[in-house]
Design a protein around this motif. Sequence first.
Motif, PDB file in Angstrom:
ATOM      1  N   ASN A 275       0.828  -1.220   0.000  1.00 48.19           N
ATOM      2  CA  ASN A 275       0.000   0.000   0.000  1.00 48.19           C
ATOM      3  C   ASN A 275       0.857   1.264   0.000  1.00 48.19           C
ATOM      4  OD1 ASN A 275      -2.542  -1.087  -0.155  1.00 48.19           O
ATOM      5  ND2 ASN A 275      -2.614  -1.522   2.046  1.00 48.19           N
ATOM      6  N   LEU A 278       2.135   1.759  -3.443  1.00 43.70           N
ATOM      7  CA  LEU A 278       1.060   2.121  -4.363  1.00 43.70           C
ATOM      8  C   LEU A 278       0.648   3.586  -4.186  1.00 43.70           C
ATOM      9  CD1 LEU A 278      -0.966   0.793  -6.412  1.00 43.70           C
ATOM     10  CD2 LEU A 278      -2.527   0.532  -4.468  1.00 43.70           C
ATOM     11  N   THR A 279       0.516   4.016  -2.924  1.00 45.69           N
ATOM     12  CA  THR A 279      -0.043   5.347  -2.642  1.00 45.69           C
ATOM     13  C   THR A 279       1.029   6.407  -2.370  1.00 45.69           C
ATOM     14  OG1 THR A 279      -0.150   4.896  -0.274  1.00 45.69           O
ATOM     15  CG2 THR A 279      -2.099   4.297  -1.573  1.00 45.69           C
ATOM     16  N   LYS A 281       2.359   6.737   0.461  1.00 45.72           N
ATOM     17  CA  LYS A 281       2.077   7.145   1.845  1.00 45.72           C
ATOM     18  C   LYS A 281       2.058   5.917   2.769  1.00 45.72           C
ATOM     19  CE  LYS A 281      -0.683  11.276   1.057  1.00 45.72           C
ATOM     20  NZ  LYS A 281      -0.810  11.328  -0.408  1.00 45.72           N
TER      21      LYS A 281
END
Length: 308
Positions: A275, A278-279, A281
Motif C-alpha cells: 500500500n 502504491l499510494t 504514503k
Amino acid sequence: MNVVQKIQELKKEKNAIILAHFYQIPEIQDIADFVGDSLALAQQAATTSADMIVFAGVHFMAETAKILNPDKLVVLPDMEAGCSLADSCPADKFGDFLKLYSDHTVISYINCSADIKTMSDLICTSGNAIQLVESFPKDEKIVFAPDKNLGGYINRITGRNMVLWDGTCEVHDILSVESIIKMKIEHPDAKLIAHPECKAQVLELADFIGSTTALLQYTSKDKSLKYIVATETGILHKMKLNSPEKNFLVVPSDETCSCNDCPYMKLNTLEKLYNAMLTGKPEIILPVDVMQKARKPIDRMLALSVKL
Ligand code: 13P
Ligand code: SF4
C-alpha cells in the motif's frame, strides 16, 4: 497476482528500492533489494539512484534515508513503527541536558530523532561506534546519547568516560540474565552472542558482541554449532539461511513475554508495504532546515566509516 508479485511490479513501475532491516519479518526480508544493519542501510540510502525508497524498518531509519535524500520520496509501511530508544531522548530534555556540557562533543547513536541529530556533532551505529569514538583524542570530552548500554560498553572497551544519556531499548534491555545463565548451563557447547544494546551483565557473559551484521558474520564464520542469541529474533532468519546446520537459541525477556520481538519493527507487513508503494504514503516529511542540520553529523559518520 499475489502481493509479492504486485510489489515486484510496482518496484519496476516506480523505480523503487526496498531497504529492510534484519529485524523485519522474513517475508519482507525475502523481497527486499537490500537487507542490512543500520549502518549498511544508511550507506545504501546514501548511494541509491531509485526515485522511491521504501524503508522496511523503523521511523528513525526512514528519517535518516530522507535526510540523505531530501528530494526523493521515502515511505515507511507503518508510521507507528517507532523506537523506544529514540523515544527515550526527547529533544527539549536533551537540549537542557546539553547546556550542562556545552564544552563536550556530542556523539549520538543513529537510533534517535532528526531533532537529536541536529544537536549532534557525529552520528554512529552499533557497527562503527567504537571506531568513531576512538577517532577522537583520549581526553576529548564526549556526551553519548541515547543508549546508556551501548555507551557504557564503549566506555569499558575504550577506557573513556563519556557522559551518558539515560536511555535504553525496551527489547534488549530486558533480556533475562537469569535465563541466559540457565541456558549456558543447559547448553555448555553454545556460544553467547549479544547486541551492545543489552545491559552490562549480559555483555559480560558474551563470547561475542556486535551489531546485527557483525553477529550474522560471526555465526557464519565461527566453528560452533550452537548459539544463544541475545538480540531481536528477526536476525535468526538470515542466520539460519547462512548456516542451516547450526542451532540458534532465543533468549527470553525478564517480563512475562517469552519472545524478544521488537514490537515496532514487527508492525510492517507485506500488505502495508504494498500500500505504501502504491499510494506513496505514509511519507517521511521533514522541515528543510532540520534535514540540512541533521545531515552534517550523518555525512561525517559516512565519511569515517568503512565503505560497503
Ligand atoms: P543495528 O545497528 O545492529 O542494525 O541495530 C539497530 C537496532 O535498532 C538494534 O536494536
Ligand atoms: Fe528501537 Fe530496540 Fe526496536 Fe531496535 S529493537 S528499533 S532499538 S526498540
